[in-house]
Design a protein around this motif. Structure first.
Motif, mmCIF file in Angstrom:
data_model
loop_
_atom_site.group_PDB
_atom_site.id
_atom_site.type_symbol
_atom_site.label_atom_id
_atom_site.label_comp_id
_atom_site.label_asym_id
_atom_site.label_seq_id
_atom_site.Cartn_x
_atom_site.Cartn_y
_atom_site.Cartn_z
ATOM 1 N N LEU A 32 0.461 -0.916 0.175
ATOM 2 C CA LEU A 32 0.038 0.274 -0.130
ATOM 3 C C LEU A 32 0.902 1.112 -0.268
ATOM 4 C CD1 LEU A 32 -2.472 -0.690 2.820
ATOM 5 C CD2 LEU A 32 -2.775 -0.846 -0.068
ATOM 6 N N PRO A 33 0.570 2.933 -0.181
ATOM 7 C CA PRO A 33 1.035 3.937 -0.117
ATOM 8 C C PRO A 33 0.835 3.876 0.856
ATOM 9 C CG PRO A 33 -1.090 4.257 -1.029
ATOM 10 C CD PRO A 33 -1.082 2.868 -1.018
ATOM 11 N N ASP A 34 2.460 5.143 1.089
ATOM 12 C CA ASP A 34 1.833 5.597 2.491
ATOM 13 C C ASP A 34 2.592 7.224 2.745
ATOM 14 O OD1 ASP A 34 2.297 6.860 5.129
ATOM 15 O OD2 ASP A 34 4.021 5.441 5.591
ATOM 16 N N PHE A 35 1.655 8.466 2.264
ATOM 17 C CA PHE A 35 1.254 9.500 1.990
ATOM 18 C C PHE A 35 1.524 11.005 3.539
ATOM 19 C CE2 PHE A 35 -1.608 8.287 -1.248
ATOM 20 C CZ PHE A 35 -1.022 8.010 -1.944
ATOM 21 N N HIS A 36 2.320 11.663 3.088
ATOM 22 C CA HIS A 36 2.272 12.437 4.213
ATOM 23 C C HIS A 36 3.044 13.391 3.226
ATOM 24 C CE1 HIS A 36 7.065 13.142 4.760
ATOM 25 N NE2 HIS A 36 7.116 12.001 3.966
ATOM 26 N N VAL A 37 3.185 14.747 4.303
ATOM 27 C CA VAL A 37 3.871 16.441 3.325
ATOM 28 C C VAL A 37 5.135 16.902 3.460
ATOM 29 C CG1 VAL A 37 3.069 18.674 3.735
ATOM 30 C CG2 VAL A 37 1.292 17.134 3.950
ATOM 31 N N GLN A 38 5.603 16.275 2.628
ATOM 32 C CA GLN A 38 7.012 16.632 2.901
ATOM 33 C C GLN A 38 7.360 18.416 3.102
ATOM 34 O OE1 GLN A 38 9.430 16.834 -0.120
ATOM 35 N NE2 GLN A 38 10.773 14.162 0.246
ATOM 36 N N SER A 39 6.921 18.788 2.010
ATOM 37 C CA SER A 39 7.152 20.140 2.504
ATOM 38 C C SER A 39 6.054 21.356 1.969
ATOM 39 C CB SER A 39 8.654 21.335 2.080
ATOM 40 O OG SER A 39 8.479 20.588 0.960
ATOM 41 N N VAL A 40 5.586 22.426 2.902
ATOM 42 C CA VAL A 40 4.601 23.212 2.180
ATOM 43 C C VAL A 40 5.734 24.666 2.349
ATOM 44 C CG1 VAL A 40 3.242 24.684 3.274
ATOM 45 C CG2 VAL A 40 3.443 21.952 3.565
ATOM 46 N N HIS A 41 5.390 25.265 1.036
ATOM 47 C CA HIS A 41 5.749 26.820 0.621
ATOM 48 C C HIS A 41 4.757 28.104 0.574
ATOM 49 C CE1 HIS A 41 8.407 29.878 0.244
ATOM 50 N NE2 HIS A 41 8.077 30.310 -1.649
ATOM 51 N N PRO A 42 4.286 28.647 0.963
ATOM 52 C CA PRO A 42 3.468 29.492 1.041
ATOM 53 C C PRO A 42 3.818 31.124 0.805
ATOM 54 C CG PRO A 42 3.154 29.003 3.537
ATOM 55 C CD PRO A 42 3.823 28.102 3.039
ATOM 56 N N TRP A 43 3.177 32.084 -0.397
ATOM 57 C CA TRP A 43 4.078 33.123 -0.477
ATOM 58 C C TRP A 43 2.726 33.754 -1.296
ATOM 59 C CZ3 TRP A 43 4.187 33.103 -6.241
ATOM 60 C CH2 TRP A 43 4.252 31.721 -7.246
ATOM 61 N N LYS A 44 2.768 34.626 -1.851
ATOM 62 C CA LYS A 44 1.916 35.720 -2.081
ATOM 63 C C LYS A 44 2.793 37.046 -3.131
ATOM 64 C CE LYS A 44 -0.582 37.593 2.244
ATOM 65 N NZ LYS A 44 -0.632 38.342 2.418
ATOM 66 N N THR A 45 2.095 36.802 -3.928
ATOM 67 C CA THR A 45 2.609 37.671 -6.039
ATOM 68 C C THR A 45 2.831 39.034 -5.130
ATOM 69 O OG1 THR A 45 0.454 38.032 -6.516
ATOM 70 C CG2 THR A 45 1.098 35.621 -7.506
ATOM 71 N N GLU A 46 2.848 40.208 -6.161
ATOM 72 C CA GLU A 46 3.105 41.314 -6.199
ATOM 73 C C GLU A 46 1.830 41.877 -6.084
ATOM 74 O OE1 GLU A 46 5.769 42.876 -8.893
ATOM 75 O OE2 GLU A 46 7.583 41.577 -8.521
ATOM 76 N N LYS A 47 0.879 41.270 -6.856
ATOM 77 C CA LYS A 47 -0.276 41.897 -6.318
ATOM 78 C C LYS A 47 -1.375 41.511 -5.181
ATOM 79 C CE LYS A 47 -0.808 42.689 -11.586
ATOM 80 N NZ LYS A 47 -1.631 42.063 -12.328
ATOM 81 N N GLY A 48 -1.132 40.850 -4.823
ATOM 82 C CA GLY A 48 -1.037 39.730 -3.571
ATOM 83 C C GLY A 48 -1.869 38.295 -3.361
#
Length: 572
Positions: A480-496
């Protein structure tokens, strides 16, 4: 001297039995006449069977087995009696916990792949027997509801091998107390006899009582009731040109016949309201199945139990379930399952049973939403989780049960239900419906388009490459598979405008397309991403708010570990 000669003969048989290859022969054809005497709990059988030598060596000795409550009377080849010795053989493949085994010496050795026809006769009784369950610690009261097979004056119901060997089999010993021994023996036997032809005429004589009795075997089989003075003679014929995963089963009781062919419904007195739930559930179930799987055509039968606590049992398009209580949801689910069998016949268990269980989940979604369906699938996950964890722990070893060839019910029912659900999520409803409606059992065989026949149907309808998925889930068993979140990167554009880049990792050895949900203030967004085995996948999602949490997998993909599926996002 005479005693000494007999002793030597018996010793010779014993020596042969000791070195016997019990699974060397496969019974490829049954043609039996079964006589029942319910008042005496008796069964008598006469007929012919055809055995094929599937071993690599010529075989002159064959072991034929029936329930230990039955006795061998005659075995003949070409009209001549042959030598055989009958002996008890301990095995939990029968409800008594033992078999009556005939060690038969054939006139000539049978070469590999050659066959021999035997005329056989046996008889005895089939009472309620919970021996094999009680000796492994199952309370007797509970065991009676599970091991309900019996011939009796008031109610008769007998399942085939794996429950009661009322017809001959050829297997090694199976032991409930030794891990998966019983299931492995049954699975091997089913696989060997999947292509076997089975025909049995059942006749019950001396049946007494004011109400007429009905004999049920294969749904829609030809049956009759004949008056014989104050008694009746009841008969039925059950036949399959190919057994597949079917367990030949018969029942005899004073049923009320509420049938509307090709739907057959048999209920017992006092269970009228419960039977009515099935009658009322038929039209909506038929509508649902027809829309998804095509119009059901083969006969379907539902038969009642005298004991309302008896465990339900399904074989092919015959379902035995108590109608003592009213449960419209359960009646609908049961009907959907059987009607799918009628609409989509297949010799491949993962298609035949997998689609039926997938349909149950779909029907639950229609009644109670997606979460109700996922909760139902979650119950199936429990059935095969431990076995798949073992596969995941040692993927380099040839272990596990590829769906394409398995006869293990845990896999072709439970795991297959998940596989069809995942295919639906990946291909979409319309594409999967199209593929299922184009499915033809005669084309899904080992002579040309198999085993990739189903894959190609779905790929053509979905216009998508699914070879990787079928390789991980159908042709191989990679765990079976085994998933998890390895990394997260939130960001905003110049227009917000807010975005989040998410990388998921699959620690397992089977790939899948998995949903993940991003929670933010005021709502959530769900996306899907394909993550192959032992790999990562990255995607970018636009958000209307700041993300706070990511939840991987809504339960639609079976995983080996669900404890690492939530990732908290903390504000910087």
């Amino acid at each position: 001297m005479k005693f000494f000669c007999v002793f030597c003969v018996l010793c010779g048989f014993a020596s042969a039995a000791w070195a016997l290859e019990r699974e060397a022969f496969t019974i490829t054809k049954y043609d039996l006449e079964i006589r029942l005497e319910p008042e005496q709990q008796r069964l008598g059988a006469r007929g012919e069977i055809t055995l094929r030598n599937d071993s690599a060596h010529p075989q002159k000795i064959v072991a034929l087995q029936i329930s230990s409550s039955l006795d061998w009377r005659s075995i003949r080849v070409d009209g001549k009696a042959v030598q055989f010795v009958s002996q008890p053989y301990v095995s939990d493949i029968d409800h008594t916990g033992a078999l009556s085994e005939a060690i038969v010496t054939l006139p000539v050795a049978i070469k590999p792949k050659d066959s021999v026809e035997l005329e056989i006769g046996y008889e005895g009784v089939i009472p309620l027997d919970v021996t094999r369950l009680v000796r492994v610690g199952v309370p007797e009261g509970f065991a009676k509801h599970s091991s309900w097979d019996q011939i009796s004056p008031s109610f008769t119901a007998v399942r085939g091998a794996g429950y009661v060997a009322w017809y001959p089999i050829t297997t090694e010993s199976a032991d409930f107390s030794e891990g998966n021994s019983l299931f492995e023996v049954v699975d091997r036997w089913k696989a060997r006899e999947a292509g076997s032809e089975f025909k049995a005429k059942l006749v019950a004589s001396g049946v007494t009582g004011e109400a007429p009795r009905f004999m049920i075997c294969s749904p829609g089989g030809q049956g009759s009731i004949e008056a014989m003075g104050r008694a009746q003679q009841v008969s039925a014929e059950c036949s399959w040109t190919r057994l597949g995963a079917v367990t030949p089963t018969f029942a005899l009781a004073n049923y009320h016949d509420l049938s509307k062919p090709p739907f057959y419904l048999f209920s017992l007195p006092g269970h009228e309201e419960g039977a009515a739930t099935y009658s009322n559930a038929l039209d909506p179930a038929m509508k649902f199945v027809t829309e998804w799987f095509g119009k059901p055509s083969a006969p379907v039968a539902i038969a009642d139990f005298s004991d309302p606590q008896s465990a339900p049992f399904e074989s092919g398009t015959l379902l035995m379930a108590s109608m003592a209580t009213e449960d419209s949801k359960l009646a609908g689910i049961n009907l959907v399952h059987e009607l799918v069998h009628s609409a989509v016949p297949s010799s491949r268990p993962w298609v035949y049973e997998g689609l039926a269980h997938f349909a149950e989940a779909m029907y639950r979604q229609e009644q109670g939403g997606r979460q109700a369906a996922l909760d139902f699938l979650g119950l199936h996950r429990v059935a095969f989780l431990d076995s798949e964890k073992e596969v995941s722990a040692a993927p380099e070893k040839k272990v596990g049960q590829p769906l394409a060839v398995t006869f293990d019910e845990t896999y072709y029912r439970s795991k297959a239900a998940y596989v069809w659900w995942m295919l639906r999520d990946m291909a979409g409803d319309d594409a999967l419906k199209e593929a299922i409606r184009k499915y033809r059992a005669e084309d899904d065989n080992d002579n040309g388009k198999a085993p990739k026949y189903v894959e190609r149907l779905i790929e053509a309808a979905a216009k998508r490459d699914l070879s990787w998925f079928f390789d991980d889930w159908v042709y191989q068993d990679r765990g079976l598979p085994d998933f998890h979140v390895q990394s997260v990167h939130p960001w905003k554009t110049e227009k917000g405008v807010q975005f989040i880049t998410v990388t998921l990792e699959n620690l397992g050895s089977a790939g899948a397309e998995v949903p993940f949900t991003i929670l933010f203030e005021g709502g959530e967004i769900t996306k899907r991403i394909e993550v192959r085995a032992k790999a990562t996948a990255t995607t970018r999602v636009e958000l209307p708010g700041t993300a706070s949490e990511i939840v991987v997998n809504d339960g639609s993909v079976p995983e080996s570990d669900l404890t690492n599926n939530v990732f908290k996002i903390f504000a910087p």
